[in-house]
Every structure is written in structure tokens, then in C-alpha cells.
Enzyme design. Structure first.
Site, PDB file in Angstrom:
ATOM      1  N   TYR A 101       0.836  -1.206   0.000  1.00 22.24           N
ATOM      2  CA  TYR A 101       0.000   0.000   0.000  1.00 22.24           C
ATOM      3  C   TYR A 101       0.866   1.249   0.000  1.00 22.24           C
ATOM      4  O   TYR A 101       0.528   2.263  -0.616  1.00 22.24           O
ATOM      5  CB  TYR A 101      -0.951   0.003   1.200  1.00 22.24           C
ATOM      6  CG  TYR A 101      -2.234  -0.739   0.955  1.00 22.24           C
ATOM      7  CD1 TYR A 101      -3.278  -0.158   0.240  1.00 22.24           C
ATOM      8  CD2 TYR A 101      -2.407  -2.038   1.414  1.00 22.24           C
ATOM      9  CE1 TYR A 101      -4.455  -0.834   0.004  1.00 22.24           C
ATOM     10  CE2 TYR A 101      -3.578  -2.729   1.184  1.00 22.24           C
ATOM     11  CZ  TYR A 101      -4.601  -2.127   0.479  1.00 22.24           C
ATOM     12  OH  TYR A 101      -5.766  -2.815   0.227  1.00 22.24           O
ATOM     13  N   GLU A 141      -8.393  -6.233   5.543  1.00 25.15           N
ATOM     14  CA  GLU A 141      -7.703  -7.389   4.976  1.00 25.15           C
ATOM     15  C   GLU A 141      -7.013  -8.220   6.055  1.00 25.15           C
ATOM     16  O   GLU A 141      -6.984  -9.456   5.974  1.00 25.15           O
ATOM     17  CB  GLU A 141      -6.723  -6.922   3.900  1.00 25.15           C
ATOM     18  CG  GLU A 141      -7.454  -6.474   2.630  1.00 25.15           C
ATOM     19  CD  GLU A 141      -6.645  -5.550   1.736  1.00 25.15           C
ATOM     20  OE1 GLU A 141      -5.395  -5.564   1.820  1.00 25.15           O
ATOM     21  OE2 GLU A 141      -7.263  -4.806   0.948  1.00 25.15           O
ATOM     22  N   TYR A 194     -14.609 -17.722  -4.161  1.00 25.52           N
ATOM     23  CA  TYR A 194     -13.587 -18.180  -5.112  1.00 25.52           C
ATOM     24  C   TYR A 194     -12.322 -18.615  -4.387  1.00 25.52           C
ATOM     25  O   TYR A 194     -12.133 -18.385  -3.190  1.00 25.52           O
ATOM     26  CB  TYR A 194     -13.261 -17.091  -6.136  1.00 25.52           C
ATOM     27  CG  TYR A 194     -13.014 -15.717  -5.548  1.00 25.52           C
ATOM     28  CD1 TYR A 194     -11.836 -15.421  -4.855  1.00 25.52           C
ATOM     29  CD2 TYR A 194     -13.972 -14.705  -5.683  1.00 25.52           C
ATOM     30  CE1 TYR A 194     -11.624 -14.155  -4.322  1.00 25.52           C
ATOM     31  CE2 TYR A 194     -13.764 -13.436  -5.149  1.00 25.52           C
ATOM     32  CZ  TYR A 194     -12.583 -13.173  -4.466  1.00 25.52           C
ATOM     33  OH  TYR A 194     -12.375 -11.925  -3.940  1.00 25.52           O
ATOM     34  N   ARG A 210      -4.632 -15.989 -10.076  1.00 30.74           N
ATOM     35  CA  ARG A 210      -6.003 -15.874 -10.545  1.00 30.74           C
ATOM     36  C   ARG A 210      -6.964 -16.333  -9.460  1.00 30.74           C
ATOM     37  O   ARG A 210      -6.587 -17.050  -8.542  1.00 30.74           O
ATOM     38  CB  ARG A 210      -6.239 -16.722 -11.809  1.00 30.74           C
ATOM     39  CG  ARG A 210      -5.458 -16.291 -13.031  1.00 30.74           C
ATOM     40  CD  ARG A 210      -5.900 -14.941 -13.567  1.00 30.74           C
ATOM     41  NE  ARG A 210      -5.233 -14.654 -14.828  1.00 30.74           N
ATOM     42  CZ  ARG A 210      -4.011 -14.119 -14.942  1.00 30.74           C
ATOM     43  NH1 ARG A 210      -3.334 -13.795 -13.827  1.00 30.74           N
ATOM     44  NH2 ARG A 210      -3.475 -13.906 -16.118  1.00 30.74           N
ATOM     45  N   GLN A 211      -8.211 -15.919  -9.598  1.00 30.37           N
ATOM     46  CA  GLN A 211      -9.273 -16.384  -8.713  1.00 30.37           C
ATOM     47  C   GLN A 211     -10.327 -17.101  -9.564  1.00 30.37           C
ATOM     48  O   GLN A 211     -10.771 -16.570 -10.583  1.00 30.37           O
ATOM     49  CB  GLN A 211      -9.931 -15.216  -7.968  1.00 30.37           C
ATOM     50  CG  GLN A 211      -9.014 -14.486  -7.011  1.00 30.37           C
ATOM     51  CD  GLN A 211      -8.094 -13.485  -7.684  1.00 30.37           C
ATOM     52  OE1 GLN A 211      -8.442 -12.877  -8.690  1.00 30.37           O
ATOM     53  NE2 GLN A 211      -6.901 -13.313  -7.130  1.00 30.37           N
ATOM     54  N   GLY A 274     -23.005 -19.505 -19.574  1.00 23.71           N
ATOM     55  CA  GLY A 274     -21.642 -19.962 -19.814  1.00 23.71           C
ATOM     56  C   GLY A 274     -20.970 -20.441 -18.545  1.00 23.71           C
ATOM     57  O   GLY A 274     -21.551 -21.152 -17.719  1.00 23.71           O
ATOM     58  N   GLY A 276     -20.427 -18.860 -16.032  1.00 27.08           N
ATOM     59  CA  GLY A 276     -21.068 -18.275 -14.855  1.00 27.08           C
ATOM     60  C   GLY A 276     -21.769 -19.307 -13.993  1.00 27.08           C
ATOM     61  O   GLY A 276     -22.167 -19.019 -12.854  1.00 27.08           O
ATOM     62  N   PRO A 279     -20.086 -20.684  -9.723  1.00 23.83           N
ATOM     63  CA  PRO A 279     -20.545 -20.453  -8.343  1.00 23.83           C
ATOM     64  C   PRO A 279     -21.965 -20.954  -8.120  1.00 23.83           C
ATOM     65  O   PRO A 279     -22.334 -21.317  -6.999  1.00 23.83           O
ATOM     66  CB  PRO A 279     -20.454 -18.932  -8.192  1.00 23.83           C
ATOM     67  CG  PRO A 279     -20.571 -18.392  -9.580  1.00 23.83           C
ATOM     68  CD  PRO A 279     -19.884 -19.410 -10.440  1.00 23.83           C
ATOM     69  N   PHE A 394     -17.574 -11.100 -13.784  1.00 19.19           N
ATOM     70  CA  PHE A 394     -16.164 -11.433 -13.874  1.00 19.19           C
ATOM     71  C   PHE A 394     -15.363 -10.254 -14.400  1.00 19.19           C
ATOM     72  O   PHE A 394     -15.795  -9.562 -15.317  1.00 19.19           O
ATOM     73  CB  PHE A 394     -15.945 -12.637 -14.788  1.00 19.19           C
ATOM     74  CG  PHE A 394     -16.604 -13.896 -14.306  1.00 19.19           C
ATOM     75  CD1 PHE A 394     -16.539 -14.255 -12.966  1.00 19.19           C
ATOM     76  CD2 PHE A 394     -17.310 -14.703 -15.165  1.00 19.19           C
ATOM     77  CE1 PHE A 394     -17.156 -15.402 -12.498  1.00 19.19           C
ATOM     78  CE2 PHE A 394     -17.915 -15.872 -14.719  1.00 19.19           C
ATOM     79  CZ  PHE A 394     -17.836 -16.217 -13.397  1.00 19.19           C
TER      80      PHE A 394
END
Length: 400
Positions: A101, A141, A194, A210-211, A274, A276, A279, A394
Site C-alpha cells: 500500500y 484485509e 472463489y 487468478r481467482q 456460460g 457463470g 458459483p 467477472f
């Protein structure tokens, strides 16, 4: 707490930064990567590219929108909390640190100075404002990191997993199951969240992070993701072509602010297009013991791209409260209506109003932005209130 003077300066100078447009963020990223190239192993470098001439990339647009939103709401930070939560969840998949940060803040202020030369008073105000925002993110976080670490089977940082299953689901989607190398259990998660995956390979210029949405109901032994092969997808192609059973990967604990959150008596409709459906699959498997009606509405191009067709059909046949409907946009000659799919074309909700008219029903949606907007418009026209519409788009800067 920000001083009133800082608030006034930031709000008065925000239009100047907005007028500079994405040039600010383009300069920022170029400057940061030149001075701190190690961050190329953290940022998604594919999102730094735009194939439309010199237009700003998706990540650059995301940062520009975030800066403008913060400046415009600096005297009402509560309005930003949903966005803060979404970004903080994503940041934990990248293992963002407080030191990073500081790096970002340094280059952001230097960019404002170099491009706009607003003077020291303005720079000091923006530095104070950035410091407050950074503190909000760092604090949230840290909470997420700690929550992940404290769960049964949880951890902080990366953890090594082995691929125990690789299954081709359609011509575009392949699923991967990961089991911990250490033999321990895995932390549970909320259906819809994710998983962060870290890829280091000699074929890749940088570490890639990536997630991917978890595509099965939570359990304590393994994780499953279902990945669509994207034409220009650095990681998706690597996973499809290079990762096989027995290979090891590093994963970060599940995260995300999009998840199933209803009581057992609430009717639910899951809508996807697709990939999607990923989840939505985790939600559907979780809802097999639900006490209210569950609708599965899925759109795809044709049978060759229809992933998990038999699995969803089996769940619907086994559980009377689940109804599954599928739309094929362009069926092939081998696709059979009423057996492989129910409707041709796009999802038209007015054809099934009897199934979705319950005023208590909640709707969970996931897919391309255009599809999501199309569905949201229909839902609102049918009288569904926005507090009952939950969605995941996404990519960076994607909003419904």
C-alpha cells in the site's frame, strides 16, 4: 479521521484529476512497474493490456473509477463500504501487504505531481486521504487473513495442493480438484466464493495469480474449480494444457463477497450463462436439502458448451424442490429440445413467471456483463426489488 480542510481540497481537486482521465492511471502503472517490477508477480498483467489501440486497460479503468469514487465520497465513506469489502476480499487472494500500500501510494502521489503539478498543499491533502483509505483496507484485509487462518483446516498465505482430478466438462470448461499435500482438512467456505491459485512456470514471464469460483458444495477434504479456456487466457490455457493429475499448485484460502445467504425457507433462483454456472453449482449442491423451491436457469450456446448437464439433471430428478431449465442460443443438429435443453434463444423470464413470482424469492446471477444487465432489467420489470438480486460479474470494474 480526515480534517475538513483535507476533505475540501480533495473534493475541489477531484474534477481536475477526473478531467485528466485514464492518462493518470496509465502513467501510474507504467511508473510503478518501472520502479517496482516485482509487482508484476502480483498484478494480473493481462489486465494491464488493451487490444483496442491505446485505450486504457480494464485494470487501469478500475483504478481510475476507484479514485474518482473515493474522492466523490470522501465525506461519506460509509457509502464506499460495499466496494471496500469486494476489493479487500480480492486483495487477500493476492496476499496484499501494508508495505505494498505504501508503494502504491507513493507512485499515485508522484503521478498526480508529475502530470498535474497541483502544489504541495494539494499533494499533502491527497496523501492524508490516501493514508486513511489504505488504513481501512489494511485493517479489513488483516481481519480476513486472520479469519481464514483461524478456521478449522484454514491457513494464511499459500498452501500446497495436489491435483487429484481433472475432468473435461465441455469443449471449453474443465474442472480441477485439489487436495492438500499435507493431508490435512481444508477450510470450509460460503457457496459462491472463489479460490486463489498461484502459477509459477518457465513458460510464463511472471508469476500469475487468478481467482476461480469454487464449483462444488463446501466440504472438509478438497476444493474444485471449473475453468473456461479463454482464447487469450494466459492461465486458463496453462491449466487446460499443462496441469494434470499429480501436479502440485499453491492455493490461497477461499474469499469473496458474493455468496449464498438465505434461510432454509427462502425460495431461490440461480441464473447463469456460460462459465457463470461455476458459483451457481456450489450453491445448487448446497441447496439440495433446502426447504423452499429452487430454480436453476442456465443459458449456453449449445450442447457442446453445456457443462454439468447430466449432474444438474440428476440433482433435479433426485430433489423435488429443484427445477432446472436450460436455454441454448444456437442448438446444433444433434441437440434435442426437451431432452438436452428446454428453450432456444435468450432467457426470457416472462415465459416462466409462475416459477419465479414468489415475492420472497432471492435471485443469484452470474455471467458476462451484457447477460447480467439483460437479466437484471427483466427482473426489475417483473417487480423484483434490488435487495433480492445478487450477482457476480467477472473481471475488474464490472458492475451491474
Amino acid at each position: 479521521m480526515l480534517t475538513q480542510k483535507t476533505i475540501d481540497i480533495v473534493k475541489s481537486t477531484a474534477p481536475v484529476i477526473a478531467a485528466a482521465g485514464p492518462a493518470v492511471t496509465q502513467h501510474f502503472y507504467q511508473r510503478m512497474f518501472n520502479h517496482n517490477p516485482e509487482l508484476k508477480d502480483v498484478f494480473n498483467m493481462s489486465n494491464q493490456q488493451n487490444r483496442d489501440n491505446d485505450a486504457p486497460s480494464s485494470q487501469q479503468k478500475a483504478l481510475f473509477n476507484a479514485v474518482c469514487a473515493y474522492a466523490n465520497n470522501i465525506d461519506n465513506l460509509a457509502a464506499l463500504l460495499p466496494a471496500v469489502e469486494k476489493i479487500a476480499q480480492k486483495h487477500t487472494s493476492f496476499l496484499i501487504t501494508a508495505d505494498q500500500y505504501q508503494i502504491v501510494g507513493h507512485h499515485l502521489l508522484a503521478t498526480i505531481d508529475e502530470l498535474l503539478a497541483p502544489g504541495q498543499e494539494v499533494l499533502d491533502a491527497w496523501a492524508e486521504a490516501y493514508g486513511v483509505l489504505a488504513h481501512i483496507f489494511i485493517s479489513r484485509e488483516e481481519e480476513i487473513y486472520q479469519e481464514s487462518n483461524d478456521k478449522d483446516g484454514g491457513w494464511r498465505g499459500t498452501r500446497e495442493f495436489i491435483v487429484t482430478s481433472k475432468q473435461v466438462n465441455s469443449e471449453l470448461i474443465t474442472s480441477f480438484t485439489f487436495t492438500p499435500v499435507d493431508g490435512g482438512q481444508v477450510a470450509t467456505y460460503k457457496p459462491g466464493q472463489y479460490l486463489g491459485i498461484y502459477i509459477n512456470a518457465k513458460e510464463l514471464a511472471n508469476q500469475e495469480i487468478r481467482q476461480y469460483s469454487l464449483s462444488s458444495a463446501p466440504n472438509h477434504s478438497h476444493y474444485r474449480i471449473s475453468v473456461k479456456r479463454e482464447a487469450q487466457g494466459t492461465v486458463s490455457n496453462y491449466l487446460h494444457d499443462k496441469i494434470n493429475i499429480g501436479d502440485k499448485v499453491n492455493l490461497v484460502a477461499p474469499a469473496g463477497d458474493f455468496f449464498l445467504n438465505v434461510n432454509s425457507q427462502t425460495p431461490v433462483t440461480l441464473i447463469s450463462a456460460g462459465v457463470g454456472l461455476t458459483p451457481m453449482l456450489a450453491m445448487l449442491e448446497t441447496l439440495t436439502q433446502h426447504q423452499a423451491a429452487v430454480n436453476w436457469l442456465h443459458a449456453t450456446e449449445n450442447g457442446q458448451q453445456h457443462a454439468y448437464k447430466d449432474h444438474v439433471k440428476t440433482l433435479a430428478n433426485q430433489h423435488s424442490h429443484i427445477a432446472a431449465l436450460t436455454w441454448y442460443n444456437a442448438p446444433t443438429s444433434s441437440d434435442r429440445q426437451a431432452e438436452d435443453y428446454d428453450y432456444q434463444g435468450l432467457i426470457e423470464l416472462d415465459k416462466i413467471t409462475d416459477q419465479i413470482s414468489d415475492p420472497e424469492m432471492h435471485f443469484y446471477c452470474c455471467g458476462p456483463v451484457g447477460f447480467m444487465q439483460f437479466i437484471a432489467k427483466q427482473l426489475i420489470e417483473l417487480g423484483v426489488t434490488t435487495d433480492r438480486i445478487h450477482y457476480e460479474c467477472f473481471g475488474p470494474h464490472k458492475v451491474l
